[in-house]
Structures are given as structure tokens and as C-alpha cells.
Design a protein around this motif. Structure first.
Motif, PDB file in Angstrom:
ATOM      1  N   LYS A   1      15.720  -8.431 -53.602  1.00 48.21           N
ATOM      2  CA  LYS A   1      15.950 -10.613 -53.088  1.00 48.21           C
ATOM      3  C   LYS A   1      15.004 -10.863 -52.523  1.00 48.21           C
ATOM      4  CE  LYS A   1      17.983 -10.530 -48.127  1.00 48.21           C
ATOM      5  NZ  LYS A   1      18.083 -11.515 -47.362  1.00 48.21           N
ATOM      6  N   ALA A   2      15.201 -12.156 -52.671  1.00 48.59           N
ATOM      7  CA  ALA A   2      13.608 -13.030 -51.714  1.00 48.59           C
ATOM      8  C   ALA A   2      14.019 -12.307 -50.463  1.00 48.59           C
ATOM      9  CB  ALA A   2      12.653 -13.799 -51.551  1.00 48.59           C
ATOM     10  N   TYR A   3      12.933 -11.944 -49.378  1.00 48.93           N
ATOM     11  CA  TYR A   3      12.642 -11.375 -47.468  1.00 48.93           C
ATOM     12  C   TYR A   3      12.532 -13.233 -47.100  1.00 48.93           C
ATOM     13  CZ  TYR A   3      14.941  -7.390 -48.045  1.00 48.93           C
ATOM     14  OH  TYR A   3      15.790  -5.891 -48.685  1.00 48.93           O
ATOM     15  N   ALA A   4      13.508 -14.157 -47.226  1.00 55.39           N
ATOM     16  CA  ALA A   4      13.104 -16.004 -47.042  1.00 55.39           C
ATOM     17  C   ALA A   4      14.448 -15.493 -45.521  1.00 55.39           C
ATOM     18  CB  ALA A   4      13.640 -16.622 -47.669  1.00 55.39           C
ATOM     19  N   ALA A   5      13.751 -15.985 -44.763  1.00 53.61           N
ATOM     20  CA  ALA A   5      14.470 -16.442 -43.314  1.00 53.61           C
ATOM     21  C   ALA A   5      14.013 -17.419 -42.153  1.00 53.61           C
ATOM     22  CB  ALA A   5      14.328 -15.149 -42.394  1.00 53.61           C
ATOM     23  N   SER A   6      14.963 -18.301 -42.060  1.00 56.10           N
ATOM     24  CA  SER A   6      15.096 -19.055 -40.437  1.00 56.10           C
ATOM     25  C   SER A   6      14.519 -18.417 -39.536  1.00 56.10           C
ATOM     26  CB  SER A   6      16.163 -19.457 -40.881  1.00 56.10           C
ATOM     27  OG  SER A   6      17.010 -19.461 -40.056  1.00 56.10           O
ATOM     28  N   GLY A   7      13.975 -19.917 -38.839  1.00 51.97           N
ATOM     29  CA  GLY A   7      13.893 -19.169 -36.821  1.00 51.97           C
ATOM     30  C   GLY A   7      15.370 -18.542 -36.650  1.00 51.97           C
ATOM     31  N   ASN A   8      16.121 -18.445 -36.804  1.00 46.54           N
ATOM     32  CA  ASN A   8      17.671 -17.483 -36.207  1.00 46.54           C
ATOM     33  C   ASN A   8      16.644 -16.590 -36.331  1.00 46.54           C
ATOM     34  OD1 ASN A   8      20.437 -17.430 -35.225  1.00 46.54           O
ATOM     35  ND2 ASN A   8      20.437 -16.602 -37.228  1.00 46.54           N
ATOM     36  N   TYR A   9      16.415 -15.707 -37.568  1.00 43.90           N
ATOM     37  CA  TYR A   9      16.219 -14.635 -37.461  1.00 43.90           C
ATOM     38  C   TYR A   9      15.089 -14.170 -36.711  1.00 43.90           C
ATOM     39  CZ  TYR A   9      14.477  -9.976 -38.873  1.00 43.90           C
ATOM     40  OH  TYR A   9      14.024  -8.769 -38.769  1.00 43.90           O
ATOM     41  N   VAL A  10      14.119 -14.851 -36.615  1.00 41.97           N
ATOM     42  CA  VAL A  10      12.848 -14.689 -35.415  1.00 41.97           C
ATOM     43  C   VAL A  10      13.475 -14.629 -34.000  1.00 41.97           C
ATOM     44  CG1 VAL A  10      10.642 -15.689 -34.659  1.00 41.97           C
ATOM     45  CG2 VAL A  10      11.057 -15.328 -36.750  1.00 41.97           C
ATOM     46  N   ASN A  11      14.739 -15.825 -33.724  1.00 44.05           N
ATOM     47  CA  ASN A  11      15.599 -15.364 -32.450  1.00 44.05           C
ATOM     48  C   ASN A  11      16.578 -14.887 -32.277  1.00 44.05           C
ATOM     49  OD1 ASN A  11      15.235 -16.708 -29.842  1.00 44.05           O
ATOM     50  ND2 ASN A  11      18.132 -17.651 -30.904  1.00 44.05           N
ATOM     51  N   LYS A  12      17.023 -14.071 -33.561  1.00 46.55           N
ATOM     52  CA  LYS A  12      17.723 -12.636 -33.559  1.00 46.55           C
ATOM     53  C   LYS A  12      16.820 -11.583 -32.763  1.00 46.55           C
ATOM     54  CE  LYS A  12      20.783  -9.922 -36.293  1.00 46.55           C
ATOM     55  NZ  LYS A  12      21.478 -10.294 -37.889  1.00 46.55           N
ATOM     56  N   MET A  13      15.478 -11.297 -33.238  1.00 45.89           N
ATOM     57  CA  MET A  13      15.428 -10.075 -33.337  1.00 45.89           C
ATOM     58  C   MET A  13      13.904 -10.259 -32.267  1.00 45.89           C
ATOM     59  SD  MET A  13      17.113  -8.046 -34.815  1.00 45.89           S
ATOM     60  CE  MET A  13      15.798  -6.564 -34.641  1.00 45.89           C
ATOM     61  N   SER A  14      13.511 -11.317 -31.842  1.00 47.94           N
ATOM     62  CA  SER A  14      12.623 -11.103 -31.001  1.00 47.94           C
ATOM     63  C   SER A  14      12.891 -12.148 -29.679  1.00 47.94           C
ATOM     64  CB  SER A  14      11.239 -11.500 -31.800  1.00 47.94           C
ATOM     65  OG  SER A  14      11.355 -12.793 -31.928  1.00 47.94           O
ATOM     66  N   ASP A  15      12.368 -12.278 -29.005  1.00 45.92           N
ATOM     67  CA  ASP A  15      12.149 -13.297 -27.589  1.00 45.92           C
ATOM     68  C   ASP A  15      11.463 -14.670 -27.510  1.00 45.92           C
ATOM     69  OD1 ASP A  15       9.957 -12.175 -26.840  1.00 45.92           O
ATOM     70  OD2 ASP A  15      10.453 -10.501 -25.699  1.00 45.92           O
ATOM     71  N   TYR A  16      10.063 -14.511 -28.874  1.00 49.64           N
ATOM     72  CA  TYR A  16       9.021 -15.195 -28.842  1.00 49.64           C
ATOM     73  C   TYR A  16      10.216 -16.663 -29.008  1.00 49.64           C
ATOM     74  CZ  TYR A  16       7.017 -11.469 -31.810  1.00 49.64           C
ATOM     75  OH  TYR A  16       6.064 -10.303 -32.100  1.00 49.64           O
ATOM     76  N   CYS A  17      10.407 -17.334 -29.627  1.00 49.35           N
ATOM     77  CA  CYS A  17      11.377 -18.810 -30.156  1.00 49.35           C
ATOM     78  C   CYS A  17      11.425 -19.342 -28.177  1.00 49.35           C
ATOM     79  CB  CYS A  17      12.877 -18.640 -29.914  1.00 49.35           C
ATOM     80  SG  CYS A  17      12.566 -17.744 -32.195  1.00 49.35           S
ATOM     81  N   ALA A  18      12.175 -18.330 -27.428  1.00 45.53           N
ATOM     82  CA  ALA A  18      11.909 -18.430 -26.387  1.00 45.53           C
ATOM     83  C   ALA A  18      10.841 -19.731 -25.690  1.00 45.53           C
ATOM     84  CB  ALA A  18      12.604 -17.905 -24.644  1.00 45.53           C
ATOM     85  N   THR A  19      10.292 -19.459 -25.645  1.00 47.30           N
ATOM     86  CA  THR A  19       8.433 -19.682 -25.236  1.00 47.30           C
ATOM     87  C   THR A  19       7.800 -20.888 -25.977  1.00 47.30           C
ATOM     88  OG1 THR A  19       6.996 -17.493 -25.325  1.00 47.30           O
ATOM     89  CG2 THR A  19       8.475 -17.907 -23.413  1.00 47.30           C
ATOM     90  N   CYS A  20       8.225 -20.900 -27.544  1.00 46.60           N
ATOM     91  CA  CYS A  20       7.642 -21.807 -28.537  1.00 46.60           C
ATOM     92  C   CYS A  20       7.456 -23.093 -27.901  1.00 46.60           C
ATOM     93  CB  CYS A  20       8.116 -21.459 -29.459  1.00 46.60           C
ATOM     94  SG  CYS A  20       7.067 -21.852 -31.296  1.00 46.60           S
ATOM     95  N   HIS A  21       6.401 -23.860 -28.740  1.00 47.38           N
ATOM     96  CA  HIS A  21       6.240 -25.123 -28.905  1.00 47.38           C
ATOM     97  C   HIS A  21       7.114 -25.332 -29.053  1.00 47.38           C
ATOM     98  CE1 HIS A  21       4.601 -28.922 -29.292  1.00 47.38           C
ATOM     99  NE2 HIS A  21       5.013 -28.964 -30.755  1.00 47.38           N
TER     100      HIS A  21
END
Length: 531
Positions: A444-464
Motif C-alpha cells: 500500500k501507499a504509506y500515507a499518513a495524516s498528522g494523527n500518525y505523527v502524534n501517535k508515534m512522537s511528541d513533535y506535535c505538542a510544540t508545533c506551530h
């Protein structure tokens, strides 16, 4: 007058294999050539640490062969500047040393293999190509596992490899632990309470100041941050030290957190832990300083030894950690090599999704408001490294969703990562990451929304941007871009059972919601430079 040699043997920068059968016997009439070439430094724009690492490794290997009593000619850019390419240099040396036989190990890159095959065919002296004696599968065996243009699945291949080489198999011929794959156990996010246990990476202090001067003298264009003290292994001994360090300090939690990403350590001023529990052995492996067999056997031996000990001072290693690591070496690494060789040269031009946009300029600076992209790119520029999920699901996912031309994606990945050689890079980027091969590598195409990034990282908490928003002000661009991508390629991807639910959810949205999402996505696509 230059000394005459019966035989000239070429050793490329990714053929630093001291265990090769070439070195079982010393022949005073054989000259070994290791050479720095503009042909290679200028192929794409490379990370400066990558060139330094290869050049330092080549120098170390040449010195080791010399000390062992072999006749070695190590040429730097200073020595080869008069030659436009490798064939011209070889022609000169064959004439200069009155060579009667030219031999080389088959390159792992199609371009170089073709170049040397054509050169050898035109020689008036005898020539021979031999195996690099590195991989589990030989060149001749690959057609038994792979077919040109056919869609292959790594899991089926991996099981065959486990069975053939009797790795993690029990006495009844079944997978150890009762299952082939523990990937479901290996998708944990790092919590704040986990961070203190993350080990400091083992770093080396290899002086590459002379190499840096040489690159500047010859005006070699590079990217990334230069460091006069190179932290990567440049010889077999250092590579084995790194492997031992991984087994003792990283392997106990490697599988559990192999997909995790964090920016907290950097925020705390501890940027030294950028590689988390990953081994960082890929450069040593891909330059052939160490073999995949040595890596797998060492990891297995360490695991078995721990199993036999009732008391152990180190954290316990469970089967999921070992299996997850071995799957990358015995499975994925051998798998993408087979895909590459059975599909080249056509593979290099595949573009199944007709992607044609340009990479944003901030891929060379990291200056973007998207925290996940900033984190992955800045780390890549600083260390010439990012782990597989950062490559696949951060930078790769962005390129997929925005339709970046796979030629540009290939060139960027090949240039920036210290371990990226075309045979392993291209099936990973053009194949798995960008789905440009139409599914030869990935199901499949490994496409993902921001939800995946939030699930696997802490990046989103300090993102613009706000990961929970889709079309509102400061909504995470990945959300709308994801839906736009899926809608745009519904004809291509809609029949895939792994994405059927995605399209069902899209159809549940009202026409007004769909249009708002598509409009937001188009705004992002028209302003990639400003994201």
C-alpha cells in the motif's frame, strides 16, 4: 619507470571487506587500487560527513592492507584530478604498470556495474568480475526469489530466509516463540518517563580534517554540517565496537521503541541521544566493514547468552527485540537488494503516481514551521542520519502527500544519508516511501495524516500547527494533504483492501466538508515553501 604488476584489482569505497577471499593469499604481482574520484563525489550532492566517512574508511582499509603485506595504491582526489572518470584512470594504470589481468568485485550499484562491464569488455587484456562475498544471497540466487516487475512481499521472503539459514527456528522447523513476526510489539511511543533510560550513542573521534581540506581544495559541493572529528566508524574494529555497544545498551529496548520519535531530548539540551535505541550499523554494513552474518550472529549469541544466565546485570532482551532487529538485516536489507537488481534499470524511472512537484528549498535547511519535518531534516543535516520511521513516515510521507518528483526524492535521500547507497536507497524511497513503483515493494501507499505523527512522537505538542485541526487556522498541513492525496489517487489505491476503510470514511463527509479539505490542501500545495 613504474613497477610492473601481473594483476590489478579494484576496490571500491563500499567494498571494504577484509574477509574477502582476495586477501587469503599475498601475491607480490597483484596491485590493489583504492581511489577517490570526482566521478563519485559529484554524482549527487552528498552530505559532507558521508564523503568524509567513505574517504576515511578507504584510507584506513588501504593502510590495513599495506600493513598486512599487500601491494596497495591509495589515490586521493589530488592524485586522480587529471582523470575524468574511473575507466580513464584504470586505462592509465594498466598501461603504466603493464598489467596483464584486471579484476574487480561486482559493484552493488547498477551504474557502476555497467560502467565496469563495458570497460572490461573493451580491454585487450584478460579481465574478471567476482562476488563481493557480503550478502546472504549471491547475485546468481536472486532470480530464484525475485522476478522483474512482479509485486513481492517482504514477509514471505523473510520467512524463506529464516528457514533457509535456520535463524530463530526451533527443532521442529517452526519460528521460535510460535510466530514469525513481533512487529505489533514494536510500535511504542516514548513517554517522558522512558527518556532517562535512552542510552548515549557510542561516538568515535576520527580526524578527517585533511579530507575536509581536500574537499575544499577541489571545490566539492556538499550539504550538511561538517565535523573535523567524525563520529562514524571508519574501520572494522570500530564497527565491531559499535555492534557490541548496541547489543549491551540498545538491543534490550530496540524493538519496543524502534518506531518512536522524540524531540524532548533536544529540548532538554541533550542532542547526543538523537539515535535512541538504533544500532547505527548501516554505514559499516553498507561499506562492508562488517558483514550481515556477523551482525546477526553476534546479536543472536548475545541473546542466547542472556537466556542462559539466571542473573544478569544488563536489562533483559526478549525475543521481540531480537526478531525485530534481525528482520531488518536478514529480511528487509536482502529484500530491497533483490528488488533493485531484478528491476533495474527500468526501476529508476518508475513514477506510478505521476508526481512532479519540486522539493521545497527548506529540505536543505530544515527551516519549516512543521515541527516533525524540522526535527527530521535538522537531525539529518547535523548527523547524516535519521532512523527508518523518520525517513518513511516524516520526510517520505510529506513527499508522497505533496507529489514530489521521485527523481528529486531519490537524489535527496541518496545525498543526505551516510548509509544510502542506490541499491538500498532506491527501493526504499521510490518503492516503499513514494509508491512510485506501483506496489512492487509495498502492499500500500504509506500515507499518513498528522494523527500518525502524534501517535508515534511528541513533535506535535510544540508545533506551530495544530494536529487536531483539518481546515481551521493553523491546521496541520498533513491532515488535509492526506485526504487530498487519497482522493486524488482513488482510482489507483481504492481497490486495495488495506485502504478501503479510508475511502469509506472520505465518502461519509459532506460535499462541503470534502471541498473545504481539498481547498485547504491546494493552498498548502501552492505554498510549500511557506509551510
Amino acid at each position: 619507470m613504474a613497477k610492473s604488476y601481473q594483476r590489478l584489482r579494484l576496490i571500491l569505497g563500499d567494498q571494504l571487506n577484509a574477509s574477502h577471499s582476495w586477501f587469503k593469499d599475498k601475491d607480490p604481482n597483484t596491485l590493489y587500487l583504492i581511489a577517490e574520484l570526482r566521478q563519485e563525489t559529484d554524482y549527487v550532492v552528498y552530505h559532507v560527513q558521508k564523503i568524509c566517512a567513505f574517504f576515511a574508511g578507504m584510507q584506513e582499509f588501504a593502510e590495513a592492507l599495506d600493513k598486512a603485506g599487500f601491494k596497495v595504491l591509495h589515490l586521493t582526489l589530488d592524485d586522480t584530478q587529471a582523470f575524468s572518470d574511473l575507466p580513464q584512470l584504470l586505462t592509465h594504470l594498466i598501461q603504466q604498470h603493464q598489467v596483464q589481468c584486471f579484476e574487480y568485485q561486482r559493484p552493488d550499484e547498477y551504474r557502476l556495474r555497467q560502467q565496469l562491464a563495458v570497460f572490461s569488455a573493451q580491454l585487450s587484456i584478460s579481465s574478471q568480475s567476482v562476488s563481493s562475498e557480503h550478502f546472504y544471497l549471491t547475485d546468481e540466487e536472486l532470480p530464484s526469489y525475485f522476478s522483474q516487475g512482479k509485486k513481492h512481499r517482504m514477509e514471505a521472503f523473510y520467512r524463506k530466509m529464516r528457514q533457509r539459514f535456520a535463524i530463530l527456528m526451533d527443532d521442529e522447523g517452526q519460528p521460535e516463540g510460535g510466530q514469525w513476526n513481533f512487529d505489533a510489539n514494536n510500535r511504542n511511543k516514548l513517554k517522558a518517563t522512558d527518556l532517562p533510560s535512552v542510552p548515549q550513542p557510542l561516538l568515535f573521534t576520527n580526524d578527517v580534517s585533511e579530507i575536509l581540506k581536500r574537499l575544499e581544495k577541489h571545490q566539492i559541493k556538499t550539504l550538511g554540517q561538517a565535523q573535523s572529528s567524525l563520529l562514524w566508524p571508519v574501520n572494522r574494529q570500530q564497527a565491531k565496537e559499535l555492534l557490541d555497544y548496541f547489543c549491551h545498551f540498545c538491543l534490550p529496548f530496540f524493538g519496543t521503541f524502534q518506531d518512536a520519535m522524540t524531540g524532548q531530548l533536544k529540548q532538554q539540551g541533550n542532542n547526543r541521544q538523537w539515535s535512541l535505541y538504533h544500532s547505527r550499523l548501516s554505514f559499516a554494513l553498507n561499506s562492508k566493514m562488517i558483514s550481515p552474518q556477523l551482525v546477526v550472529n553476534t546479536v543472536l549469541a548475545h541473546y542466547r547468552k542472556q537466556q542462559e544466565q539466571l542473573l544478569c546485570a544488563e536489562p533483559r532482551i526478549d525475543l521481540a527485540q531480537v526478531e525485530g532487529f534481525i528482520r531488518q538485516i536478514l529480511g528487509w536489507r536482502e529484500f530491497v537488494r533483490g528488488v533493485y537488481w531484478l528491476n533495474m534499470p527500468e526501476y529508476a524511472s518508475l513514477n506510478a503516481l505521476a508526481a512532479n512537484r519540486d522539493l521545497p528549498s527548506w529540505f536543505w535547511t530544515g527551516q519549516t514551521k512543521m515541527k516533525c519535518m524540522q526535527q527530521a531534516i535538522e537531525q539529518s543535516l547535523e548527523f547524516a542520519y535519521a532512523h527508518h520511521i523518520q525517513r518513511l513516515m516524516i520526510t517520505g510521507n510529506f513527499c508522497l502527500l505533496t507529489g514530489i518528483n521521485p527523481d528529486q526524492v531519490d537524489a535527496w535521500y541518496l545525498g543526505i544519508y551516510i548509509d544510502a547507497l542506490e541499491w538500498v536507497e532506491m527501493p526504499n524511497t521510490r518503492g516503499m516511501s513514494q509508491f512510485a513503483d506501483g506496489g512492487i515493494v509495498g502492499s500500500k501507499a504509506y500515507a499518513a495524516s498528522g494523527n500518525y505523527v502524534n501517535k508515534m512522537s511528541d513533535y506535535c505538542a510544540t508545533c506551530h500547527y495544530k494536529v487536531a485541526k483539518i481546515t481551521e487556522k493553523e491546521a496541520c498541513p498533513l491532515n488535509a494533504l492526506y485526504w487530498h492525496f487519497m482522493q486524488q489517487h482513488q482510482t489507483t489505491l481504492g481497490n486495495n483492501p488495506r485502504t478501503a476503510l479510508v475511502f469509506a470514511n472520505w465518502l461519509k463527509k459532506t460535499p462541503e466538508q470534502q471541498q473545504a479539505i481539498l481547498d485547504y490542501a491546494k493552498g498548502c500545495l501552492n505554498n510549500l515553501e511557506q509551510l
